[in-house]
Design a protein around this motif. Structure first.
Motif, PDB file in Angstrom:
ATOM      1  N   UNK A 625       0.883  -1.172   0.000  1.00 21.45           N
ATOM      2  CA  UNK A 625       0.000   0.000   0.000  1.00 21.45           C
ATOM      3  C   UNK A 625       0.912   1.211   0.000  1.00 21.45           C
ATOM      4  N   UNK A 626       0.672   2.159  -0.876  1.00 24.59           N
ATOM      5  CA  UNK A 626       1.609   3.278  -1.015  1.00 24.59           C
ATOM      6  C   UNK A 626       0.865   4.581  -1.264  1.00 24.59           C
ATOM      7  N   UNK A 627       1.432   5.658  -0.699  1.00 20.66           N
ATOM      8  CA  UNK A 627       0.901   7.002  -0.892  1.00 20.66           C
ATOM      9  C   UNK A 627       2.041   7.887  -1.373  1.00 20.66           C
ATOM     10  N   UNK A 628       1.913   8.425  -2.586  1.00 18.59           N
ATOM     11  CA  UNK A 628       2.901   9.333  -3.150  1.00 18.59           C
ATOM     12  C   UNK A 628       2.548  10.783  -2.819  1.00 18.59           C
ATOM     13  N   UNK A 629       3.577  11.609  -2.674  1.00 16.47           N
ATOM     14  CA  UNK A 629       3.351  13.045  -2.543  1.00 16.47           C
ATOM     15  C   UNK A 629       2.722  13.559  -3.837  1.00 16.47           C
ATOM     16  N   UNK A 630       2.066  14.741  -3.809  1.00 13.29           N
ATOM     17  CA  UNK A 630       1.340  15.219  -5.000  1.00 13.29           C
ATOM     18  C   UNK A 630       2.185  15.309  -6.266  1.00 13.29           C
ATOM     19  N   UNK A 631       3.481  15.648  -6.141  1.00 18.42           N
ATOM     20  CA  UNK A 631       4.334  15.761  -7.323  1.00 18.42           C
ATOM     21  C   UNK A 631       5.099  14.482  -7.633  1.00 18.42           C
TER      22      UNK A 631
END
Length: 712
Positions: A625-631
């Motif tokens: 499960x992963x969450x990237x920063x907006x950029x």
């Protein structure tokens, strides 16, 4: 097939596609499928789609999905596993429970819940959704619901008789309604046993951060999949009925991935048919009442008895005597009504490619494969090759990899791939993303790489789409999940290709700038953001996790949350196959949430479960499960979910499958299941659990639900 390259560039081995090479000679002088009558076999079923008060139509037979998997050159992991069924009596509706007190999830792991649930009933979760009242709905399937307390209200959804699931396996598709902290099951809604093979997706007409709108679900049937609208949304009242049901004839990836979405107006855009085949595939739109409708600026339309190709629909000459009933986008490369130019001027049009290139030819993406336009009144249309030497194969139906609709404007975004043939006769697969307004008028399209005379020989696919609602509609970002098989010439755009001249706000850097290592015969994922108004590439990153034997001696990331992991952007590290699930979400900050499968997956300091770094021991295949920063330059969160494994051999892990993901305040929701082995025994070791609710369990029992509420 794949061209030799200089050292340090990953090479792709030739495709083992004997069955495909036998049909490639069919991509010659005439484009396949110009017969107007080829649509007829499926048109009747679609024109008379079942509703909750109608008799389910008999869907025409489609190709065996396993045959498609063997023929298309990619490894598609089956998502549907069917075990033995246990008959259970139909439940009855009981009293609505009182709403429990819930615990808000803080921005740290203190609110984390990770639990199993189930008995021996082969339970799975496929989707999770947080409602605007912070309660949670999870969709899945089981053989029975005996694992739930008899105090939990159960409601069998009315209106399910229209579901087309003849010859099914007696599964029970269900919706769990849970408290915000997951401590209580408030109620369960279920389809009649055997009515469908599962409930796989839940979607809403509301944009993120707004009150929950109408709810729509889809699930697998023996003939394809269904889409249905619920009569209530749990927030105002609990659903009791499917307001309408629409059965979609589909096979292969279209059956498994179920490409559809709903707009803010309640209209559903959906894909049907079999990808990479010789038969029919198309995209249609349903109105909010579940009936197919005319789309003004699409170019293929049908009356009750015949097809008319033209645009706009209001110019149709026989509207008084044989009015149009519905419209479609034909997903069969080369045929009239497909995404191909109808005039020489449109075919010759040179446009920006969205990332600094100005020589991309053709108003529509499928012009790429043909020697000229396809006039809508022509008996036959020119075949290939196109201006760079590509032509279509003998399997011209296209794979619809993603559909998303902006809930604010109802603009439509479609991602797909085409099985093509390279000038040397070898097979290939090419991607495209298309943006249209709510009337079906083309806004822009993107190839996701730079088109040049030297062909892009890696196979490339679109696997998912969603919208980033952090900006106004035309300034918002379309988030694209894509994938490449091989990396030798002009692959999906790396971050370094985004220059300051093209995009002054982006420095040409991403969390993973590009494909590295010495293995090209793998599948590596790609994540990008394109401006919704014009298709300009804003940000991109590759998603290819480390190989087990990567030594990891290169420089490390310096951010504390990246936990001392070696940088993908230092040296030339080995990566391994990494695949992402269809579902992708963006939170109100613009952060991108994905779930996928990799090997030595990079995890963050705030992870629920960490992967061993290079040199610390063996890795294991794992869902993450992963969450990237907006950029897309860093990670806000990355955690694996796996059974604990032997650090010497890697045995015991790789047994958790996560498919549902959803942003929540201070964390992320995930849903999936613990797999079984070939003997139907629990596979591998248990995953670590935390704060297991009374309705859950800390150990799996056969194939068992996995539900997580991960704080970060």
């Amino acid at each position: 097939m794949h061209l030799p390259q200089p050292p340090r560039i990953a090479q792709c081995s030739a495709h083992a596609l004997l069955s495909l090479t036998l049909v490639l000679v069919l991509g010659g002088l005439l484009a396949p499928g110009n017969n107007r009558n080829e649509h007829t076999a499926l048109a009747a079923a679609h024109a008379n789609a079942a509703t909750t008060t109608a008799t389910s139509p008999t869907s025409p037979a489609l190709a065996n999905p396993s045959a498609i998997i063997q023929a298309n050159g990619s490894t598609y992991l089956p998502l549907v596993r069917r075990g033995a069924s246990t008959a259970v009596p139909s439940p009855t509706t009981t009293a609505t429970p009182t709403t429990p007190t819930t615990t808000p999830l803080p921005g740290d792991p203190a609110g984390t819940v990770v639990t199993y649930a189930g008995n021996a009933g082969n339970e799975r979760l496929y989707a999770v959704l947080e409602l605007s009242d912070k309660t949670v709905v999870a969709a899945g399937v089981a053989d029975n619901l005996d694992w739930l307390s008899n105090t939990v209200p159960q409601t069998q959804l009315a209106g399910a008789t229209a579901l087309a699931n003849a010859g099914g396996t007696n599964k029970i598709g269900f919706l769990l309604h849970l408290s915000a902290d997951l401590s209580q099951v408030l109620r369960v809604l279920l389809l009649p046993q055997g009515a469908a093979e599962d409930i796989r997706f839940i979607k809403t007409t509301s944009a993120p951060g707004t009150p929950t709108g109408d709810l729509y679900i889809s699930g697998t049937t023996t003939s394809g999949y269904f889409v249905a609208r619920l009569d209530n949304n749990f927030v105002s009242a609990a659903p009791t009925t499917l307001r309408w049901v629409y059965n979609v004839a589909a096979a292969g990836d279209h059956k498994i991935r179920q490409p559809w979405d709903v707009g803010g107006d309640g209209k559903v855009v959906y894909g049907m048919g079999t990808p990479y085949d010789t038969e029919w595939a198309a995209i249609y739109r349903l109105n909010a009442d579940g009936q197919q409708e005319v789309v003004e600026n699409w170019s293929a339309h049908w009356s009750a008895t015949a097809e008319w190709d033209g645009t706009p629909a209001t110019s149709y000459p026989n509207k008084a005597t044989a009015p149009l009933v519905y419209s479609g986008l034909v997903m069969k490369a080369g045929r009239k009504g497909s995404l191909r130019s109808a005039s020489q001027a449109d075919y010759n049009l040179l446009q920006s490619d969205g990332n600094g290139g100005t020589g991309r030819k053709g108003r529509f993406p499928d012009d790429y494969y043909f020697a000229g336009p396809c006039p809508l009144n022509a008996a036959n249309c020119p075949g290939g090759p196109g201006y760079t030497g590509y032509r279509t194969s003998g399997r011209p139906t296209q794979r619809i990899g993603g559909i998303t609709i902006d809930r604010r404007t109802n603009h439509m975004y479609i991602g797909y791939s085409t099985q093509s043939v390279l000038p040397d006769g070898n097979p290939d697969f090419e991607p495209a993303v298309v943006a249209m307004d709510q009337t079906g008028l083309l806004k822009w399209w993107s190839r996701l790489y730079t088109e040049q005379a030297a062909n892009s020989t890696p196979d490339q696919y679109v696997d998912g789409l969603t919208l980033d609602y952090a900006q106004p509609p035309e300034q918002a970002a379309l988030v694209v999940l894509a994938r490449a098989h091989g990396n030798n010439t002009y692959n999906l755009w790396p971050a370094k290709s985004i220059t300051k001249a093209t995009n002054p706000d982006h420095p040409g850097y991403a969390f993973q700038n590009g494909w590295t290592g010495n293995n090209g015969n793998i599948h590596v994922a790609w994540l990008g953001k394109l401006r919704a108004g014009n298709g300009t590439l804003l940000y991109s990153t590759y998603v290819g996790e480390y190989a087990d034997d990567e030594p990891g001696t290169q420089a490390k990331y310096t951010e504390p949350n990246l936990d001392g992991w070696p940088s993908f952007n230092a040296g030339w590290p080995k990566i391994n196959t990494t695949r992402l699930e269809t579902t992708v979400h963006v939170d109100v900050q613009g952060r991108v949430y994905i779930t996928g499968v990799g090997r030595r997956t990079v995890t963050t300091a705030n992870a629920y479960q960490k992967m061993l770094k290079p040199g610390q021991g063996a890795s294991t295949w794992n869902d993450f499960v992963r969450v990237y920063t907006p950029d897309l330059t860093s990670l806000a969160y990355s955690s694996i979910l796996s059974g604990t494994w032997d650090a010497t051999t890697g045995a015991g892990g790789g047994n958790i499958e996560i498919q549902g993901i959803m942003p929540i305040s201070g964390g992320v929701l995930v849903g999936g299941f613990h797999k079984v082995d070939d003997t139907k025994a629990v596979a591998g070791n248990d995953m670590p659990t935390k704060s297991v609710p009374t309705w859950g369990t800390n150990k799996p029992n056969a194939e068992s639900i996995v539900l997580g509420r991960l704080g970060f």
